[in-house]
Design an enzyme around this catalytic site. Structure first.
Site, PDB file in Angstrom:
ATOM      1  N   ARG A   1       0.831  -1.208   0.000  1.00  0.00           N
ATOM      2  CA  ARG A   1       0.000   0.000   0.000  1.00  0.00           C
ATOM      3  C   ARG A   1       0.865   1.258   0.000  1.00  0.00           C
ATOM      4  O   ARG A   1       0.526   2.274   0.597  1.00  0.00           O
ATOM      5  CB  ARG A   1      -0.962  -0.004   1.205  1.00  0.00           C
ATOM      6  CG  ARG A   1      -2.152  -0.935   1.007  1.00  0.00           C
ATOM      7  CD  ARG A   1      -3.060  -0.952   2.203  1.00  0.00           C
ATOM      8  NE  ARG A   1      -2.379  -1.490   3.366  1.00  0.00           N
ATOM      9  CZ  ARG A   1      -2.668  -1.186   4.609  1.00  0.00           C
ATOM     10  NH1 ARG A   1      -3.614  -0.322   4.883  1.00  0.00           N
ATOM     11  NH2 ARG A   1      -1.995  -1.732   5.604  1.00  0.00           N
TER      12      ARG A   1
ATOM     13  N   GLU B   1     -21.831  -1.242  20.502  1.00  0.00           N
ATOM     14  CA  GLU B   1     -20.905  -1.913  19.560  1.00  0.00           C
ATOM     15  C   GLU B   1     -19.424  -1.608  19.781  1.00  0.00           C
ATOM     16  O   GLU B   1     -18.628  -1.588  18.840  1.00  0.00           O
ATOM     17  CB  GLU B   1     -21.299  -1.571  18.093  1.00  0.00           C
ATOM     18  CG  GLU B   1     -22.709  -1.979  17.742  1.00  0.00           C
ATOM     19  CD  GLU B   1     -23.110  -1.670  16.287  1.00  0.00           C
ATOM     20  OE1 GLU B   1     -22.227  -1.558  15.428  1.00  0.00           O
ATOM     21  OE2 GLU B   1     -24.325  -1.560  16.043  1.00  0.00           O
TER      22      GLU B   1
ATOM     23  N   ASP C   1     -28.960  -5.251  10.392  1.00  0.00           N
ATOM     24  CA  ASP C   1     -28.611  -4.171   9.456  1.00  0.00           C
ATOM     25  C   ASP C   1     -28.402  -4.693   8.048  1.00  0.00           C
ATOM     26  O   ASP C   1     -27.689  -5.669   7.847  1.00  0.00           O
ATOM     27  CB  ASP C   1     -27.288  -3.512   9.885  1.00  0.00           C
ATOM     28  CG  ASP C   1     -27.432  -2.738  11.187  1.00  0.00           C
ATOM     29  OD1 ASP C   1     -28.516  -2.196  11.441  1.00  0.00           O
ATOM     30  OD2 ASP C   1     -26.435  -2.673  11.940  1.00  0.00           O
TER      31      ASP C   1
ATOM     32  N   GLU D   1     -26.534  -2.187  -3.194  1.00  0.00           N
ATOM     33  CA  GLU D   1     -25.351  -2.217  -4.049  1.00  0.00           C
ATOM     34  C   GLU D   1     -25.090  -3.580  -4.684  1.00  0.00           C
ATOM     35  O   GLU D   1     -24.263  -3.682  -5.585  1.00  0.00           O
ATOM     36  CB  GLU D   1     -24.130  -1.713  -3.289  1.00  0.00           C
ATOM     37  CG  GLU D   1     -23.723  -2.582  -2.134  1.00  0.00           C
ATOM     38  CD  GLU D   1     -22.651  -1.901  -1.295  1.00  0.00           C
ATOM     39  OE1 GLU D   1     -22.952  -0.834  -0.743  1.00  0.00           O
ATOM     40  OE2 GLU D   1     -21.547  -2.441  -1.207  1.00  0.00           O
TER      41      GLU D   1
ATOM     42  N   HIS E   1     -31.884  -1.704   9.270  1.00  0.00           N
ATOM     43  CA  HIS E   1     -31.366  -0.366   8.981  1.00  0.00           C
ATOM     44  C   HIS E   1     -30.709  -0.368   7.607  1.00  0.00           C
ATOM     45  O   HIS E   1     -30.040  -1.325   7.225  1.00  0.00           O
ATOM     46  CB  HIS E   1     -30.346   0.036  10.055  1.00  0.00           C
ATOM     47  CG  HIS E   1     -29.501   1.200   9.649  1.00  0.00           C
ATOM     48  ND1 HIS E   1     -30.001   2.477   9.550  1.00  0.00           N
ATOM     49  CD2 HIS E   1     -28.198   1.284   9.277  1.00  0.00           C
ATOM     50  CE1 HIS E   1     -29.028   3.285   9.135  1.00  0.00           C
ATOM     51  NE2 HIS E   1     -27.932   2.589   8.960  1.00  0.00           N
TER      52      HIS E   1
ATOM     53  N   CYS F   1     -28.715   2.419   4.621  1.00  0.00           N
ATOM     54  CA  CYS F   1     -28.193   3.777   4.470  1.00  0.00           C
ATOM     55  C   CYS F   1     -27.403   3.976   3.190  1.00  0.00           C
ATOM     56  O   CYS F   1     -26.952   3.038   2.552  1.00  0.00           O
ATOM     57  CB  CYS F   1     -27.328   4.140   5.658  1.00  0.00           C
ATOM     58  SG  CYS F   1     -26.017   2.975   5.986  1.00  0.00           S
TER      59      CYS F   1
ATOM     60  N   HIS G   1     -22.421  12.421   9.462  1.00  0.00           N
ATOM     61  CA  HIS G   1     -21.083  12.525   8.880  1.00  0.00           C
ATOM     62  C   HIS G   1     -20.288  13.739   9.289  1.00  0.00           C
ATOM     63  O   HIS G   1     -19.131  13.862   8.931  1.00  0.00           O
ATOM     64  CB  HIS G   1     -21.165  12.460   7.355  1.00  0.00           C
ATOM     65  CG  HIS G   1     -21.316  11.050   6.909  1.00  0.00           C
ATOM     66  ND1 HIS G   1     -22.543  10.475   6.745  1.00  0.00           N
ATOM     67  CD2 HIS G   1     -20.399  10.096   6.678  1.00  0.00           C
ATOM     68  CE1 HIS G   1     -22.374   9.217   6.400  1.00  0.00           C
ATOM     69  NE2 HIS G   1     -21.088   8.958   6.362  1.00  0.00           N
TER      70      HIS G   1
HETATM   71  N1  GLN Z   1     -25.311  -0.834  13.422  1.00  0.00           N
HETATM   72  C1  GLN Z   1     -24.292  -0.237  12.639  1.00  0.00           C
HETATM   73  C2  GLN Z   1     -23.731   0.984  13.355  1.00  0.00           C
HETATM   74  O1  GLN Z   1     -24.465   1.652  13.997  1.00  0.00           O
HETATM   75  C3  GLN Z   1     -24.794   0.171  11.273  1.00  0.00           C
HETATM   76  C4  GLN Z   1     -23.718   0.740  10.396  1.00  0.00           C
HETATM   77  C5  GLN Z   1     -24.110   0.977   8.956  1.00  0.00           C
HETATM   78  O2  GLN Z   1     -25.263   1.093   8.638  1.00  0.00           O
HETATM   79  N2  GLN Z   1     -23.182   1.069   8.062  1.00  0.00           N
HETATM   80  O3  GLN Z   1     -22.577   1.299  13.248  1.00  0.00           O
HETATM   81 ZN    ZN Z   2     -26.075   3.106   8.308  1.00  0.00          ZN
END
Ligand code: GLN
Ligand code: ZN
Length: 762
Positions: free
Chosen positions: A16, A488, A603, A609, A645, A647, A698
């Protein structure tokens, strides 16, 4: 003479070193002149390797300082006005400004390159007046020739693909733009021809997506213009990632060669070849070595395929190629020292693929006698993996065979579950929750390192994680959230964490690939049958639940996301892998439920994608993707609430599939695509629980209460208030503690306001 040809080589380097150089330069630790020298060294090194392996057509101009689409835009001076670019050669400060943003100007958008995990910078055409700032392919060609005596094959992104991937113009302006760009392309090509370039590869991967008659006319114009203006240059029109659409039209274009993907578009391209033949005056770029997978090719199968191709074209017409650029695979397996031998033996990264190309090219031109030992060795390696215990788990295979024929379904329909869940959980109107992760502070990352290095015992590390959970359960209660999460803290990555605990996965030491800019990812490898080996998340979730009387949501990554973010085996269908993962995750879902966890989130951010490029295959994919999610989640009691979830994707065209997943609650990111998503809910009602993210995670900015209130109100115009949840856009692991707490406090306050406004209506 049969020749071998490579479509592109990875930029990042075996260590890398490319990434390191870029990041050092950005950090101001490397002078520009030194940076240029380092990058040149990397570039020449890659060419040298291909030269040593005996590749006949070696690509040049495939190297980049960030991204090849950005390079193309920069070559034509297409730089958004906000960067105050004044013409001439594009300075690195402007180039990286477009890619990464500056203090005064936002970066250009970045998006996924077809169905890969590589991201390109989307060119912004509005306001641009294209000019040639530098003939980059020419510079690359000269460098290879002068330094290494290589007669390189310049690679250029074709005008049709370039425009289709650009934004900042309306559909009716396409041809105007095309006519602005064409003369510039012609000039670039003429200069190459004048320099003595023989072969040019013009990449038009967009030709594998659906093309209209107008598109075909445009392509005829483009390639006729090139043929007339640079008659002596041999152009290979290169496609990849799928079978080409409108085969008969494409092969009739006036170019010297057509490159087709005989790995990812094998069936379609082969059928077309058989049905329509191939022009005798053209070269066929036969992409037979997989540029996207990490597995060794079966050389015998590849030779059989080439044999089949030579029933339609002569051997002299063949270029034996990689299916696409090797950008999508890691550099060399030589650095992998810790893998099981049967796995190690079956891997081929970029350098090993060069060997494969050289071998089969040799065999096609002078027979297999010279490579008999290589063929045997290849067979043996593939057989060893195929016969390994990891790939032959009869327990998993039998369970999945049974699941395949069932219709996975919750015991009761949503309306009934919803009533039962309301009765059990007594949640307020507009329940508040988060997506799962809380800030992974420097302290958390440090602790994990110490534990991984063995400096901390497992107990010590587990106690540290519990402290983090203590802290955040307390904080969540204080903030006033309704459904809590454990945070997490024990996970670095949402796929790796599960991969490390499931059977069938391996982790490479050096399997890095470029994702965007200098960012590289090292996807896990699913090489065997996937199986549950024991509880993965129960301990932390259960611990969190002991600390509070509010519900704690369990947190899992879904089958499709785990699969789409891994390198997967290619001996079974992806559908099969998805079901194996789903079956393993189901066991975790059940274990959580058994442990008293009544809300479980699975999730699936990566469902969108994985969508096939061919429209006709999309419905089939969505069907099994939905089924996999349902397999993982359908066996719980009616009062157990399943969340999911999603995103950072455009979901508005797949709302039906999302609904078919039958999750009791979905939280979905909206800040980047708010308008479109809201609009799609005007058209289709969504009948299950849903939380549209009310703030973007973000940035460290703390969004105000009013801002979130307006997001909530906009969403409530199209969604049923009784089913509406309030949450941020995504997980908060990249944020800091203070801003997270402040943002969530504002979110709860906005929720109180919304409850007061809407209490009467429900
Ligand atoms: N449960 C994950 C988190 O909160 C979901 C992350 C994601 O959607 N990319 O980090
Ligand atoms: Zn997310």
């Amino acid at each position: 003479m049969v020749r071998s040809s490579v479509l592109g080589y990875p930029r990042i380097g075996a260590d890398r070193e490319w990434k390191k150089a870029l990041e050092a330069f950005w950090a101001g630790k490397l002078e520009e002149s030194e940076f240029q020298l380092q990058l040149q060294e990397i570039r020449l090194n890659h060419l040298r390797k291909q030269q040593e392996k005996g590749i006949d057509l070696i690509p040049v101009n495939d190297f980049s300082y960030y991204d090849h689409i950005l390079d193309t835009a920069a070559m034509f001076g297409i730089i958004p006005q906000r960067f105050a670019f004044e013409g001439g050669a594009v300075p690195l400060s402007v180039y990286y400004g477009v890619a990464r943003g500056t203090k005064d100007a936002a970066a250009s958008e970045m998006t996924k390159w077809f169905n890969t995990n590589y991201h390109y910078i989307v060119p912004e055409l509005s306001g641009a007046s294209p000019v040639i700032t530098e003939n980059k392919p020419l510079a690359a060609y000269r460098e290879a020739k002068e330094k290494l005596g290589i007669q390189g094959k310049p690679v250029i992104v074709g005008p049709f693909t370039f425009l289709k991937l650009s934004k900042g113009y309306s559909a009716s302006e396409f041809d105007t733009w095309l006519h602005k760009l064409l003369p510039l392309y012609v000039q670039i090509l003429q200069e190459l021809a004048a320099e003595g370039v023989e072969w040019v590869q013009i990449d038009e991967p967009i030709l594998v997506t659906a093309l209209s008659d107008t598109d075909i006319e445009r392509l005829k114009t483009i390639y006729a213009t090139f043929a007339n203006s640079v008659p002596n240059l041999n152009i290979v029109l290169q496609t990849y990632f799928e079978a080409v659409d409108r085969y008969a039209d494409i092969i009739s274009l006036p170019v010297k060669g057509i490159g087709l993907d005989f790995v990812h578009g094998l069936n379609g391209n082969l059928q077309s070849l058989k049905a329509f033949g191939f022009p005798a005056d053209k070269v066929l770029g036969a992409g037979v070595i997989d540029g996207r997978g990490i597995w060794k090719a079966s050389l015998r199968e590849k030779l059989a395929l080439l044999e089949e191709l030579t029933q339609h074209v002569s051997a002299e017409q063949l270029l034996i190629q990689t299916s696409c650029s090797l950008l999508h695979v890691p550099v060399t397996t030589a650095r992998e020292t810790k893998l099981a031998p049967e796995l190690q033996g079956a891997l081929a990264y970029a350098d090993e693929k060069l060997d494969e190309l050289a071998l089969i090219t040799k065999a096609v031109s002078s027979g297999t006698a010279g490579i008999a030992a290589d063929l045997d060795e290849c067979d043996r390696a593939l057989q060893d993996l195929q016969q390994s215990a990891a790939r032959n788990r009869s327990d998993v295979q039998a369970a999945v065979a049974e699941l395949r024929v069932q219709q996975p379904e919750r015991s009761r329909p949503f309306a009934e579950r919803h009533a039962a869940q309301q009765a059990k959980w007594q949640l307020p109107l507009f329940p508040t929750t988060t997506i799962g992760s809380f800030p992974q502070s420097a302290e958390v990352r440090k602790a994990r390192q110490l534990w991984r290095k063995g400096e901390w015992s497992h107990d010590h590390y587990a106690a540290f994680i519990r402290e983090q959970i203590d802290l955040w359960i307390k904080l969540q209660e204080e903030i006033g959230l309704d459904v809590l999460v454990h945070g997490e803290f024990e996970r670095t990555d949402m796929v790796e964490f599960f991969g490390e605990k499931l059977a069938g996965f391996a982790f490479t030491q050096n399997g890095w690939v470029q994702s965007y800019g200098s960012r590289c990812v090292k996807p896990p490898v699913i090489y065997g049958d996937v199986a549950f080996t024991g509880e993965m998340t129960v301990e932390e979730t259960k611990y969190a639940q002991t600390l509070t009387s509010r519900p704690v949501k369990g947190m899992l990554t879904g089958p499709i996301t785990i699969m789409n973010w891994s390198f997967v085996r290619d001996d079974v269908a992806r559908e099969q892998i998805a079901y194996q993962l789903a079956y393993a995750l189901r066991q975790e879902v059940e274990a959580l439920e058994q442990a008293g966890i009544g809300m479980i989130q699975v999730d699936e951010p990566a469902v969108r994608e994985g969508l096939p490029l061919k429209e006709e295959e999309q419905a089939g994919y969505l069907e099994w993707a939905v089924k996999a999610f349902r397999i993982a989640t359908c066996t719980v009691q009616e009062t157990t609430q399943i969340h999911t979830h999603m995103c950072y994707c455009e979901f508005h065209d797949m709302i039906d599939s999302i609904e078919a997943m039958d999750a009791d609650v979905i939280s979905i990111e909206t800040s980047r695509s708010h308008g479109e998503l809201i609009h799609s809910f005007e058209l289709n009602t969504y009948k299950l629980g849903i939380g549209l993210g009310v703030y973007d995670i973000h940035s460290p900015r703390v969004p105000g209460v009013e801002e979130m209130t307006s997001m909530i109100e906009r969403a409530l115009r199209v969604l049923d208030p009784k089913l509406f949840w309030i949450n941020p856009d995504c997980g908060l692991k990249t944020r800091g503690l203070e801003e997270t707490v402040a943002s969530l406090r504002n979110m709860v306050e906005a929720t109180h306001i919304a409850r007061a406004t809407h209490a009467a209506c429900v």
